[in-house]
Scaffold this motif. Structure first.
Motif, mmCIF file in Angstrom:
data_model
loop_
_atom_site.group_PDB
_atom_site.id
_atom_site.type_symbol
_atom_site.label_atom_id
_atom_site.label_comp_id
_atom_site.label_asym_id
_atom_site.label_seq_id
_atom_site.Cartn_x
_atom_site.Cartn_y
_atom_site.Cartn_z
ATOM 1 N N LEU A 1 0.683 -1.202 0.070
ATOM 2 C CA LEU A 1 0.183 -0.060 0.058
ATOM 3 C C LEU A 1 0.976 1.153 -0.139
ATOM 4 O O LEU A 1 0.542 2.491 -0.618
ATOM 5 C CB LEU A 1 -0.980 0.013 1.246
ATOM 6 C CG LEU A 1 -2.081 -1.182 1.259
ATOM 7 C CD1 LEU A 1 -2.874 -0.850 2.430
ATOM 8 C CD2 LEU A 1 -2.943 -0.540 0.033
ATOM 9 N N ALA A 2 1.912 1.177 0.546
ATOM 10 C CA ALA A 2 2.868 2.143 0.468
ATOM 11 C C ALA A 2 3.907 2.280 -0.720
ATOM 12 O O ALA A 2 4.633 3.303 -0.772
ATOM 13 C CB ALA A 2 4.058 1.897 1.527
ATOM 14 N N GLY A 3 3.537 1.629 -1.891
ATOM 15 C CA GLY A 3 3.998 1.531 -2.938
ATOM 16 C C GLY A 3 5.348 0.812 -3.122
ATOM 17 O O GLY A 3 6.047 0.889 -4.111
ATOM 18 N N ARG A 4 5.860 0.269 -2.164
ATOM 19 C CA ARG A 4 7.065 -0.453 -2.211
ATOM 20 C C ARG A 4 6.750 -1.878 -2.846
ATOM 21 O O ARG A 4 5.857 -2.421 -2.952
ATOM 22 C CB ARG A 4 7.601 -0.837 -0.781
ATOM 23 C CG ARG A 4 8.152 0.425 0.084
ATOM 24 C CD ARG A 4 8.543 0.272 1.449
ATOM 25 N NE ARG A 4 8.984 1.663 1.973
ATOM 26 C CZ ARG A 4 8.031 2.159 2.682
ATOM 27 N NH1 ARG A 4 7.042 1.716 3.184
ATOM 28 N NH2 ARG A 4 8.315 3.326 3.425
ATOM 29 N N GLU A 5 8.180 -2.395 -3.036
ATOM 30 C CA GLU A 5 8.184 -3.877 -3.864
ATOM 31 C C GLU A 5 8.765 -4.776 -2.884
ATOM 32 O O GLU A 5 9.831 -4.451 -2.359
ATOM 33 C CB GLU A 5 8.874 -3.793 -5.096
ATOM 34 C CG GLU A 5 8.246 -2.950 -6.159
ATOM 35 C CD GLU A 5 8.923 -2.899 -7.406
ATOM 36 O OE1 GLU A 5 9.618 -3.853 -7.806
ATOM 37 O OE2 GLU A 5 8.651 -1.981 -8.364
ATOM 38 N N ALA B 1 6.888 -10.646 -3.578
ATOM 39 C CA ALA B 1 6.012 -10.809 -4.745
ATOM 40 C C ALA B 1 6.143 -9.993 -5.904
ATOM 41 O O ALA B 1 6.067 -10.424 -7.140
ATOM 42 C CB ALA B 1 4.420 -10.740 -4.213
ATOM 43 N N ALA B 2 6.546 -8.726 -5.813
ATOM 44 C CA ALA B 2 6.865 -7.816 -6.849
ATOM 45 C C ALA B 2 8.028 -8.534 -7.549
ATOM 46 O O ALA B 2 8.247 -8.530 -9.099
ATOM 47 C CB ALA B 2 7.146 -6.518 -6.316
ATOM 48 N N GLN B 3 9.087 -8.793 -6.851
ATOM 49 C CA GLN B 3 10.201 -9.501 -7.713
ATOM 50 C C GLN B 3 9.990 -10.529 -8.162
ATOM 51 O O GLN B 3 10.635 -10.828 -9.371
ATOM 52 C CB GLN B 3 11.224 -9.676 -6.230
ATOM 53 C CG GLN B 3 11.926 -8.401 -5.607
ATOM 54 C CD GLN B 3 12.840 -8.799 -4.435
ATOM 55 O OE1 GLN B 3 12.715 -9.819 -3.948
ATOM 56 N NE2 GLN B 3 13.290 -7.698 -3.803
ATOM 57 N N ALA B 4 9.092 -11.270 -7.880
ATOM 58 C CA ALA B 4 8.576 -12.716 -8.556
ATOM 59 C C ALA B 4 7.809 -12.126 -9.819
ATOM 60 O O ALA B 4 8.062 -12.858 -10.808
ATOM 61 C CB ALA B 4 7.817 -13.568 -7.542
ATOM 62 N N ALA B 5 7.180 -11.125 -9.613
ATOM 63 C CA ALA B 5 6.619 -11.007 -11.010
ATOM 64 C C ALA B 5 7.383 -10.331 -12.014
ATOM 65 O O ALA B 5 7.278 -10.557 -13.218
ATOM 66 C CB ALA B 5 5.263 -9.773 -10.641
ATOM 67 N N ARG B 6 8.371 -9.612 -11.678
ATOM 68 C CA ARG B 6 9.387 -9.224 -12.166
ATOM 69 C C ARG B 6 10.186 -10.150 -13.140
ATOM 70 O O ARG B 6 10.383 -10.157 -14.183
ATOM 71 C CB ARG B 6 10.363 -8.138 -11.733
ATOM 72 C CG ARG B 6 9.725 -6.903 -11.626
ATOM 73 C CD ARG B 6 10.875 -5.659 -10.834
ATOM 74 N NE ARG B 6 10.188 -4.385 -10.603
ATOM 75 C CZ ARG B 6 9.833 -3.702 -11.503
ATOM 76 N NH1 ARG B 6 10.282 -3.634 -12.547
ATOM 77 N NH2 ARG B 6 9.164 -2.469 -11.064
#
Length: 154
Positions: free
Chosen positions: A67-71, A74-79
């Protein structure tokens, strides 16, 4: 945005939800849920087949941020998934297809709430939640793309 169908992807640890737009790029609809296989990449191969079958002009993959916009992880996995998808596309001689990351904060929460409101609960929700999240990702992206020209005009 070039006219044509766009695929939206919600990457999970176990499943990958896929949504497809109409040819005008106006409406996102659920397409399929793929079983994730990090060993054989069969889900990536299936995604490439869907790209060809539906003559897709762009792939939009959800990027889960906090929610704070950090990765986080899970974001690393998506990348990593995007990198792997680009590699598999290149193996199939598809090198000019844009693969875009799109913010997907709260899409799974929103999709879960929508399915619950429609009476889909528990086990029945598991297979479709990923598709519903992919629809949320893609529809939000499509709506933002349509608004871009309006925001640029004086």
């Amino acid at each position: 945005m070039a006219p044509g169908r766009v695929i939206g992807v919600d990457v999970g640890a176990v499943r990958v939800g896929v949504a497809l737009s109409d040819p005008a790029g106006t409406l996102a609809t659920p397409l399929v849920t793929l079983d994730r296989d990090e060993t054989t990449w069969s889900d990536l191969d299936q995604l490439v087949e869907l790209v060809a079958e539906h003559e897709v002009v762009e792939v939009v993959v959800g990027l889960p941020r906090t929610l704070a916009g950090r990765e986080g992880p899970a974001a690393q996995a998506a990348r990593r998934y995007v990198e792997d998808l680009r590699e598999v596309l290149a193996e199939h001689s598809v090198t000019d297809l844009p693969v875009t990351l799109a913010d997907e904060r709260l899409t799974t929460v929103s999709a879960t709430r929508m399915l619950s409101d429609r009476g889909v609960k528990g086990r029945a929700q598991r297979r479709v939640i990923d598709q519903a999240a992919a629809v949320e990702i893609l529809q939000t992206w499509l709506d933002a793309r349509r608004r871009e020209p309006d925001e640029a005009s004086p």
